[in-house]
Design a protein around this motif. Structure first.
Motif, PDB file in Angstrom:
ATOM      1  N   HIS A 243       0.494  -1.183   0.061  1.00 43.89           N
ATOM      2  CA  HIS A 243      -0.038   0.062   0.031  1.00 43.89           C
ATOM      3  C   HIS A 243       1.005   1.350   0.184  1.00 43.89           C
ATOM      4  O   HIS A 243       2.065   1.197   0.554  1.00 43.89           O
ATOM      5  N   PRO A 246      -2.677   7.484  -0.464  1.00 40.38           N
ATOM      6  CA  PRO A 246      -3.689   7.942  -1.697  1.00 40.38           C
ATOM      7  C   PRO A 246      -2.946   8.995  -2.677  1.00 40.38           C
ATOM      8  O   PRO A 246      -3.164   8.672  -3.878  1.00 40.38           O
ATOM      9  N   ALA A 249      -0.796   7.422  -5.173  1.00 35.02           N
ATOM     10  CA  ALA A 249      -1.108   6.454  -6.332  1.00 35.02           C
ATOM     11  C   ALA A 249      -1.117   6.794  -7.627  1.00 35.02           C
ATOM     12  O   ALA A 249      -0.673   6.253  -8.674  1.00 35.02           O
ATOM     13  N   PRO A 250      -1.721   8.192  -7.789  1.00 30.40           N
ATOM     14  CA  PRO A 250      -1.707   8.511  -9.155  1.00 30.40           C
ATOM     15  C   PRO A 250      -0.425   8.763  -9.679  1.00 30.40           C
ATOM     16  O   PRO A 250      -0.263   8.866 -11.107  1.00 30.40           O
ATOM     17  N   ALA A 279      -9.151   0.071  -1.737  1.00 28.85           N
ATOM     18  CA  ALA A 279      -8.913   1.595  -1.584  1.00 28.85           C
ATOM     19  C   ALA A 279      -8.014   2.179  -2.411  1.00 28.85           C
ATOM     20  O   ALA A 279      -6.991   1.547  -2.979  1.00 28.85           O
ATOM     21  N   VAL A 280      -8.063   3.455  -2.672  1.00 28.62           N
ATOM     22  CA  VAL A 280      -7.100   4.315  -3.597  1.00 28.62           C
ATOM     23  C   VAL A 280      -5.643   3.992  -2.733  1.00 28.62           C
ATOM     24  O   VAL A 280      -5.691   4.350  -1.571  1.00 28.62           O
ATOM     25  N   GLY A 281      -4.803   3.623  -3.703  1.00 27.57           N
ATOM     26  CA  GLY A 281      -3.415   3.323  -3.009  1.00 27.57           C
ATOM     27  C   GLY A 281      -3.053   1.950  -2.432  1.00 27.57           C
ATOM     28  O   GLY A 281      -2.060   1.374  -2.011  1.00 27.57           O
ATOM     29  N   SER A 282      -4.192   1.081  -2.593  1.00 33.46           N
ATOM     30  CA  SER A 282      -4.003  -0.393  -1.911  1.00 33.46           C
ATOM     31  C   SER A 282      -3.558  -1.119  -3.218  1.00 33.46           C
ATOM     32  O   SER A 282      -3.155  -0.526  -4.406  1.00 33.46           O
ATOM     33  N   ASP A 285      -5.593  -1.330  -6.367  1.00 34.34           N
ATOM     34  CA  ASP A 285      -5.728   0.235  -7.142  1.00 34.34           C
ATOM     35  C   ASP A 285      -4.405   0.376  -7.685  1.00 34.34           C
ATOM     36  O   ASP A 285      -4.306   0.705  -9.122  1.00 34.34           O
ATOM     37  N   LEU A 286      -3.316  -0.265  -7.222  1.00 39.96           N
ATOM     38  CA  LEU A 286      -1.923   0.165  -7.725  1.00 39.96           C
ATOM     39  C   LEU A 286      -1.815  -1.045  -9.026  1.00 39.96           C
ATOM     40  O   LEU A 286      -1.086  -0.495 -10.128  1.00 39.96           O
ATOM     41  N   ARG A 288      -4.105  -2.111 -10.848  1.00 42.80           N
ATOM     42  CA  ARG A 288      -5.024  -1.533 -11.717  1.00 42.80           C
ATOM     43  C   ARG A 288      -4.524  -0.321 -12.658  1.00 42.80           C
ATOM     44  O   ARG A 288      -4.692  -0.073 -13.876  1.00 42.80           O
ATOM     45  N   ARG A 289      -3.356   0.566 -11.799  1.00 40.15           N
ATOM     46  CA  ARG A 289      -2.839   1.507 -12.650  1.00 40.15           C
ATOM     47  C   ARG A 289      -1.651   1.069 -13.311  1.00 40.15           C
ATOM     48  O   ARG A 289      -0.798   1.982 -13.887  1.00 40.15           O
TER      49      ARG A 289
END
Length: 327
Positions: A243, A246, A249-250, A279-282, A285-286, A288-289
């Protein structure tokens, strides 16, 4: 058949200096002479002094040269190879060597935590155990190994976990592969041997630049962005199971559009998860990015693997596949 010993300096080869402190002064012949029982190994020790430097001064190119020299020794009939070096970077150099080592003969790294001027210096015992492992049929087909404290560790999993203890090297996720007991090499488990990474050239490896960043509380995202400029790849050591804050993350997602970004854990043991948190930053999520999951590899080994893969010309899909296989 011989056991070939390559010496690279480090604490195991240090002695007192007129200026104070200890420096690398002992050559391979000195190390061998200080080991009771080495003459009874049954294999002559062929000493080849490579260089005497602190392990913090070693480079990827030097380890490639070492692997080439060790390969020549095996091709010439050596039963196995022992490498002595400083312990500071040993967990990284042995993993780099393991990624390149194609032979069934053992390539065994060892060193010392206490220099020869101290009571209870561990260098002679470690060298004797390493030579026994290098000569042991039971240690074949296991790649590069670390031997210390009468334990045998796989390059892929070993960590230096203490700054001074003679038992500093452990494998937190797996435990040792085996032990040296009463002079006998006893292997308790045999992990699947992975093939070496092909096509790694020293000049290309020198040119590849990979950054490693450990995430901390209340991260400065601007600083992180600046750190990654001019790099070919990035390893991120995230919190816990993978993690980051947040806000970061972007930033990492945009970076992953331009270069490989590998997600690892800063904890020292355990795997990066794949689909538990959302969550954002999980980790979910990462990924997926576009971040690559580093699995069980610690950040230091992930950096070695990423740099080697980039030097070998691997694309994003190839890098993800290798981390899935080796992590």
């Amino acid at each position: 058949m011989t056991v070939v010993l390559f010496t690279l300096g480090g604490t195991i080869a240090m002695a007192g200096s007129a200026e104070g402190g200890v420096v690398a002064r002992l050559v391979g012949a000195d190390l061998v002479a200080a080991v009771p029982g080495l003459a009874d190994l049954g294999h002559p020790i062929d000493v080849r002094d490579a260089r005497a430097v602190p392990s913090a001064d070693l480079t990827y190119r030097q380890i490639l040269d070492l692997v080439d020299a060790a390969s020549s020794a095996v091709a010439g009939g050596a039963a196995g190879v022992v490498v002595t070096q400083g312990t500071d970077t040993l967990e990284e150099t042995v993993f780099l060597a393991d990624l390149l080592w194609p032979h069934p003969e053992p390539l065994v790294f060892t060193g010392a935590m206490r220099n020869p001027t101290l009571a209870g210096a561990d260098g002679p015992a470690n060298l004797l155990a390493a030579a026994r492992v290098a000569a042991a049929p039971a240690a074949r087909d296991l790649g590069a190994l670390v031997v210390g404290h009468d334990e045998v560790h796989a390059a892929r999993w070993v960590r230096k976990t203490h700054s001074t203890s003679t038992g500093a090297f452990v494998s937190p996720n797996t435990g040792p592969l085996g032990h040296v007991v009463e002079g006998e090499v006893r292997m308790l488990t045999r992990p699947r041997r992975l093939p070496p990474v092909p096509g790694v050239e020293a000049d290309r490896l020198d040119a590849v630049r990979v950054a490693l960043h450990t995430v901390t509380l209340d991260e400065d995202t601007d600083l992180v962005t600046n750190l990654f400029r001019g790099r070919d790849g990035v390893v991120v050591a995230g919190f816990g199971v993978g993690h980051v804050p947040p806000a970061l993350a972007p930033v990492l997602g945009e970076l992953a559009e331009r270069m490989p970004v590998v997600l690892t854990s800063r904890t020292g043991a355990g795997a990066v998860l794949r689909h538990t948190y959302g969550a954002v930053g999980s980790e979910t999520d990462l990924q997926r990015r576009g971040l690559v999951n580093g699995g069980l590899l610690d950040p230091y080994k992930a950096k070695v693997l990423l740099r080697v893969l980039l030097a070998a010309g691997a694309d994003r899909a190839g890098i993800a596949a290798e981390f899935a296989r080796r992590g």
